[in-house]
Motif scaffolding. Structure first.
Motif, PDB file in Angstrom:
ATOM      1  N   GLU A 162      16.442  -4.699  10.984  1.00 30.20           N
ATOM      2  CA  GLU A 162      15.749  -3.994  10.584  1.00 30.20           C
ATOM      3  C   GLU A 162      14.916  -4.659   9.867  1.00 30.20           C
ATOM      4  O   GLU A 162      13.423  -4.234   9.629  1.00 30.20           O
ATOM      5  N   LEU A 163      15.065  -5.780   8.958  1.00 27.20           N
ATOM      6  CA  LEU A 163      14.059  -6.249   8.480  1.00 27.20           C
ATOM      7  C   LEU A 163      12.895  -7.235   8.766  1.00 27.20           C
ATOM      8  O   LEU A 163      11.450  -6.899   8.587  1.00 27.20           O
ATOM      9  N   ASP A 164      12.869  -6.519  10.489  1.00 23.94           N
ATOM     10  CA  ASP A 164      12.120  -7.813  11.039  1.00 23.94           C
ATOM     11  C   ASP A 164      11.559  -6.939  11.509  1.00 23.94           C
ATOM     12  O   ASP A 164       9.990  -7.122  11.617  1.00 23.94           O
ATOM     13  N   ARG A 165      11.845  -5.418  11.694  1.00 25.04           N
ATOM     14  CA  ARG A 165      11.279  -4.470  12.291  1.00 25.04           C
ATOM     15  C   ARG A 165      10.192  -3.852  10.913  1.00 25.04           C
ATOM     16  O   ARG A 165       8.887  -3.723  11.069  1.00 25.04           O
ATOM     17  N   LEU A 166      10.918  -3.608   9.661  1.00 24.68           N
ATOM     18  CA  LEU A 166       9.750  -3.812   9.045  1.00 24.68           C
ATOM     19  C   LEU A 166       8.711  -4.204   9.273  1.00 24.68           C
ATOM     20  O   LEU A 166       7.897  -4.154   8.666  1.00 24.68           O
ATOM     21  N   ALA A 167       9.196  -6.028   8.937  1.00 23.90           N
ATOM     22  CA  ALA A 167       7.932  -6.577   8.187  1.00 23.90           C
ATOM     23  C   ALA A 167       6.996  -6.402   9.507  1.00 23.90           C
ATOM     24  O   ALA A 167       5.570  -7.021   9.454  1.00 23.90           O
ATOM     25  N   GLU A 168       7.333  -5.997  10.882  1.00 26.40           N
ATOM     26  CA  GLU A 168       6.432  -5.947  12.167  1.00 26.40           C
ATOM     27  C   GLU A 168       5.363  -5.253  10.894  1.00 26.40           C
ATOM     28  O   GLU A 168       4.066  -4.906  12.585  1.00 26.40           O
ATOM     29  N   LYS A 169       5.870  -3.853  11.145  1.00 30.94           N
ATOM     30  CA  LYS A 169       5.180  -2.421  10.515  1.00 30.94           C
ATOM     31  C   LYS A 169       3.602  -3.622  10.228  1.00 30.94           C
ATOM     32  O   LYS A 169       2.549  -2.349   9.954  1.00 30.94           O
ATOM     33  N   PHE A 170       4.074  -4.744   9.006  1.00 31.95           N
ATOM     34  CA  PHE A 170       2.788  -5.154   8.301  1.00 31.95           C
ATOM     35  C   PHE A 170       1.892  -5.782   8.839  1.00 31.95           C
ATOM     36  O   PHE A 170       0.966  -6.553   8.581  1.00 31.95           O
ATOM     37  N   ALA A 171       2.021  -6.175  10.369  1.00 31.62           N
ATOM     38  CA  ALA A 171       1.883  -7.169  10.677  1.00 31.62           C
ATOM     39  C   ALA A 171      -0.070  -7.186  11.312  1.00 31.62           C
ATOM     40  O   ALA A 171      -0.582  -5.633  11.390  1.00 31.62           O
ATOM     41  N   ASP A 172      -0.290  -8.341  10.989  1.00 26.73           N
ATOM     42  CA  ASP A 172      -2.661  -7.754  11.188  1.00 26.73           C
ATOM     43  C   ASP A 172      -2.916  -7.198  10.250  1.00 26.73           C
ATOM     44  O   ASP A 172      -4.471  -6.685  10.183  1.00 26.73           O
ATOM     45  N   ARG A 173      -2.226  -6.531   8.792  1.00 26.94           N
ATOM     46  CA  ARG A 173      -2.771  -5.938   8.367  1.00 26.94           C
ATOM     47  C   ARG A 173      -3.446  -6.732   7.376  1.00 26.94           C
ATOM     48  O   ARG A 173      -3.245  -7.935   7.105  1.00 26.94           O
ATOM     49  N   ASP A 174      -4.825  -6.633   6.216  1.00 29.37           N
ATOM     50  CA  ASP A 174      -5.304  -7.132   5.385  1.00 29.37           C
ATOM     51  C   ASP A 174      -4.272  -6.748   4.099  1.00 29.37           C
ATOM     52  O   ASP A 174      -3.851  -6.044   3.617  1.00 29.37           O
ATOM     53  N   PRO A 175      -3.816  -8.486   3.599  1.00 32.32           N
ATOM     54  CA  PRO A 175      -2.861  -8.132   2.285  1.00 32.32           C
ATOM     55  C   PRO A 175      -3.300  -7.500   1.395  1.00 32.32           C
ATOM     56  O   PRO A 175      -2.770  -6.807   0.328  1.00 32.32           O
ATOM     57  N   VAL A 176      -4.778  -7.718   0.920  1.00 35.86           N
ATOM     58  CA  VAL A 176      -5.314  -7.117  -0.162  1.00 35.86           C
ATOM     59  C   VAL A 176      -4.572  -5.265  -0.142  1.00 35.86           C
ATOM     60  O   VAL A 176      -4.739  -4.765  -1.076  1.00 35.86           O
ATOM     61  N   SER A 177      -4.927  -4.680   1.305  1.00 30.47           N
ATOM     62  CA  SER A 177      -4.424  -3.364   1.026  1.00 30.47           C
ATOM     63  C   SER A 177      -3.253  -3.046   1.270  1.00 30.47           C
ATOM     64  O   SER A 177      -2.595  -1.913   0.886  1.00 30.47           O
ATOM     65  N   ILE A 178      -2.119  -4.304   0.703  1.00 29.98           N
ATOM     66  CA  ILE A 178      -0.674  -3.543   0.992  1.00 29.98           C
ATOM     67  C   ILE A 178      -0.331  -3.800  -0.535  1.00 29.98           C
ATOM     68  O   ILE A 178      -0.273  -4.836  -0.862  1.00 29.98           O
ATOM     69  N   THR A 179       0.638  -2.967  -0.730  1.00 22.43           N
ATOM     70  CA  THR A 179       1.228  -2.759  -1.468  1.00 22.43           C
ATOM     71  C   THR A 179       2.775  -3.264  -1.925  1.00 22.43           C
ATOM     72  O   THR A 179       3.676  -2.466  -1.129  1.00 22.43           O
ATOM     73  N   LEU A 180       3.490  -3.715  -3.516  1.00 16.47           N
ATOM     74  CA  LEU A 180       5.001  -3.189  -2.847  1.00 16.47           C
ATOM     75  C   LEU A 180       5.364  -2.005  -3.528  1.00 16.47           C
ATOM     76  O   LEU A 180       6.422  -2.154  -2.563  1.00 16.47           O
ATOM     77  N   THR A 181       4.462  -0.768  -3.474  1.00 18.37           N
ATOM     78  CA  THR A 181       5.168   0.237  -3.283  1.00 18.37           C
ATOM     79  C   THR A 181       5.006   0.493  -1.732  1.00 18.37           C
ATOM     80  O   THR A 181       6.069   1.617  -1.436  1.00 18.37           O
ATOM     81  N   GLU A 182       3.868   0.159  -1.565  1.00 16.06           N
ATOM     82  CA  GLU A 182       3.874   0.705   0.614  1.00 16.06           C
ATOM     83  C   GLU A 182       5.498  -0.639   0.693  1.00 16.06           C
ATOM     84  O   GLU A 182       6.101   0.095   2.147  1.00 16.06           O
ATOM     85  N   VAL A 183       6.102  -1.025   0.525  1.00 14.90           N
ATOM     86  CA  VAL A 183       6.841  -1.974   1.518  1.00 14.90           C
ATOM     87  C   VAL A 183       8.355  -1.376   0.766  1.00 14.90           C
ATOM     88  O   VAL A 183       8.860  -0.980   1.694  1.00 14.90           O
ATOM     89  N   PHE A 184       8.644  -1.117  -0.251  1.00 14.50           N
ATOM     90  CA  PHE A 184       9.998  -0.799  -0.873  1.00 14.50           C
ATOM     91  C   PHE A 184       9.644   0.781   0.430  1.00 14.50           C
ATOM     92  O   PHE A 184      10.759   1.506   0.151  1.00 14.50           O
ATOM     93  N   ARG A 185       8.751   1.574   0.502  1.00 10.76           N
ATOM     94  CA  ARG A 185       8.512   3.155   0.764  1.00 10.76           C
ATOM     95  C   ARG A 185       8.971   2.272   1.762  1.00 10.76           C
ATOM     96  O   ARG A 185       9.996   3.462   2.511  1.00 10.76           O
ATOM     97  N   LYS A 186       8.654   2.017   2.664  1.00  9.13           N
ATOM     98  CA  LYS A 186       8.842   1.955   4.068  1.00  9.13           C
ATOM     99  C   LYS A 186      10.309   1.278   4.311  1.00  9.13           C
ATOM    100  O   LYS A 186      11.670   2.021   5.340  1.00  9.13           O
ATOM    101  N   VAL A 187      10.823   0.691   2.877  1.00  8.54           N
ATOM    102  CA  VAL A 187      13.081  -0.015   3.131  1.00  8.54           C
ATOM    103  C   VAL A 187      13.592   1.341   3.161  1.00  8.54           C
ATOM    104  O   VAL A 187      13.902   1.005   3.293  1.00  8.54           O
ATOM    105  N   VAL A 188      12.120   2.848   2.617  1.00 13.54           N
ATOM    106  CA  VAL A 188      13.195   3.614   1.918  1.00 13.54           C
ATOM    107  C   VAL A 188      12.927   4.442   3.092  1.00 13.54           C
ATOM    108  O   VAL A 188      13.593   6.208   2.072  1.00 13.54           O
TER     109      VAL A 188
END
Ligand SMILES: Cc1cc2nc3c(=O)[nH]c(=O)nc-3n(C[C@H](O)[C@H](O)[C@H](O)COP(=O)(O)OP(=O)(O)OC[C@H]3O[C@@H](n4cnc5c(N)ncnc54)[C@H](O)[C@@H]3O)c2cc1C
Lengths: 394, 61
Positions: free
Chosen positions: A351-377
């Motif tokens: 599941e962790l790998d699948r989650l990481a996959e969702k962010f592939a090719d995204r610009d880091p500046v556009s990714i927030t921790l809120t979004e990461v944890f949102r996907k987690v839960v």
């Protein structure tokens, strides 16, 4: 010299204890801090990360010294079990401290405001009486008995002092992270980025971190849930990780430790007692950040504790003000983080790998921790809302 | 009986934190277990980051 009587006795000379001591002493009451180790600030059982916002809030921007700060990071990298990378730009940058100096300066600051600091001074017993407490200390083979109107328990993860007042502080093994950490040099890394490896295989119920201390030098550590620390322990997991990932590293420091990843104690006060910092179980149960909570509880306890002495009222009722304020302000998300921890603990490597996959090719500046944890839960709607609020600053 | 391996113990205090009997203390630089009070629940063994604590058969048994 240890006197026979103080208004306030603080047990433990970590950031919580010395901060409380300073704020109390500033009000003109007599304060003693007893610290078991021979040196304040060592050994450093800490990865030393703290948000800039928090340290400025509690210590004042103008008081922050360059010597406290080893490095500054505004990037964060999450590495999935199969090595997929998610880079996140943090809105709020963080400092990696030099806690040897930081803790020492906080103690020095308290002393300059009038608190007396004693090192090598172990508090082995406390006896509660109607109007005061008797604190029993052993320092270099000599025993002392000190009378105190108020005791502030800042004795860290062990949290034994509050137990003498009848407060149950014992943690369940699942509510403590078992940690090992090295300060290592010859490390290939980026100086302004903190890295986290998440995987049940390499760090069950926890993660591995790399916090840069300077060029090619970093704190690398592991925290695993106490309930997974069995056949293989934290130190062995870390050794294996280092052998695979940083085989050329030289290890300058080796420490073990524990982070309370629990809900805060039900109550931080009793008559004549305040409990702060790790002893009150206020560290963030997901990130393990405890320096900020040590400062936030220490500041409030010192202020209210000093006032309690001046107003001659050290009842739990009076002291409670500090706890209420903390829960309203700093501690309002601790319960949420605890529930989030329970979810994170059980995510499989797939599941962790699948989650990481969702962010592939995204610009880091556009990714927030809120979004990461949102996907987690994502499948836990109740937590979703909390994620948005709790990570708003990141 | 719970025994301590002093070489492995770093005095981190995890065992103290989880001991329901409060029978472990770190007195300066020395971990002390009061065996009379110990109920051998093994919480301390579980959370030790370096296997410095171990349960062994008591001589008396
Ligand atoms: C491996 C690891 C990594 C961490 N990384 C981070 C991080 O990156 N960021 C972060 O914010 N937090 C981190 N933490 C947590 C952080 O270190 C603690 O939350 C913080 O130190 C708590 O401060 P404190 O003042 O409450 O307790 P401490 O700093 O633990 O101070 C308490 C002191 O009291 C002394 N003491 C205990 N009992 C007695 C007694 N009976 N008599 C006299 N003295 C006594 C102890 O010796 C101890 O030194 C980490 C913890 C660990 C273990």
């Amino acid at each position: 010299m240890i006197k026979t009587e103080y208004d306030i006795v603080v047990v433990g000379g970590g950031p919580a204890g010395t901060t409380a001591a300073r704020h109390a002493a500033e009000q003109g009451v007599s304060v003693a801090v007893f610290h078991r180790n021979n040196e304040i600030g060592a050994p450093v059982r800490c990865a030393e990360g703290i948000s800039r916002f928090i340290i400025e809030k509690y210590l004042g921007k103008e008081n922050i010294r360059d010597s406290w700060i080893s490095s500054e990071s505004d990037k964060c990298r999450l590495i999935s079990p199969s090595g997929k990378i998610v880079d996140v730009h943090l809105k709020e940058s963080g400092y990696i401290l030099n806690r040897r100096i930081f803790d020492m300066d906080l103690a020095d600051w308290a002393a300059r405001k009038g608190a007396q600091i004693f090192t090598g001074a172990f508090v082995y017993h406390v006896e509660k009486h109607e109007t005061h407490a008797l604190v029993f200390i052993e320092q270099y083979g000599k025993k002392y008995q000190v009378k105190a109107k108020l005791v502030i328990a800042a004795d860290g993860v062990e949290s034994r002092i509050a137990r003498f007042f009848g407060v149950k502080t014992q943690l369940r093994p699942c509510d403590i992270d078992s940690c090992a950490q090295v300060l290592a040099t010859n490390i290939a890394m980026q100086k302004d980025r903190i890295d986290f490896w998440v995987s049940q295989k390499i760090a069950p119920g926890g993660y591995i971190w790399l916090f840069p201390k300077g060029d090619g030098i970093a704190n690398i550590g592991i925290g695993i849930s106490g309930q997974h620390n069995g056949e293989k322990n934290a130190r062995q997991y870390l050794d294996e990780f280092l052998a695979v990932n940083f085989s050329e590293a030289s290890i300058l420091t080796n420490i073990l430790g524990g982070v309370p990843v629990a809900e805060p104690l039900e109550s931080f006060v009793a008559d004549g007692l305040m409990i702060i910092g790790d002893a009150a179980r206020v560290a963030n149960p997901v990130t393990g950040e405890g320096i900020g909570p040590a400062l936030s509880t220490g500041t409030r306890a010192g202020k209210v504790g000093g006032r309690a002495i001046l107003e001659k009222d050290t009842s739990a009722k009076f002291l409670k003000a500090f706890e209420k304020e903390w829960r309203r302000d700093s501690g309002k998300y601790n319960g949420f983080f605890y529930r989030l921890k329970e979810v994170i603990l059980n995510i499989s490597d797939e599941e962790l790998d699948r989650l990481a996959e969702k962010f592939a090719d995204r610009d880091p500046v556009s990714i927030t921790l809120t979004e990461v944890f949102r996907k987690v839960v994502w499948n836990k709607p109740k937590l979703l809302v909390d994620v948005a609020r709790a990570f708003a600053g990141f | 009986m719970i025994l301590t391996n002093k070489v492995l113990c770093d005095l981190c205090g995890n065992c103290v934190a989880v001991c329901p009997q409060s029978c472990i203390e770190i007195n300066h630089y020395c971990l002390k277990i009061s065996h009379e009070q110990c109920i051998e629940c093994q919480n301390c063994v579980a959370v030790c980051p370096s296997a410095a604590l171990k349960q062994v058969q008591d001589d008396k048994n």
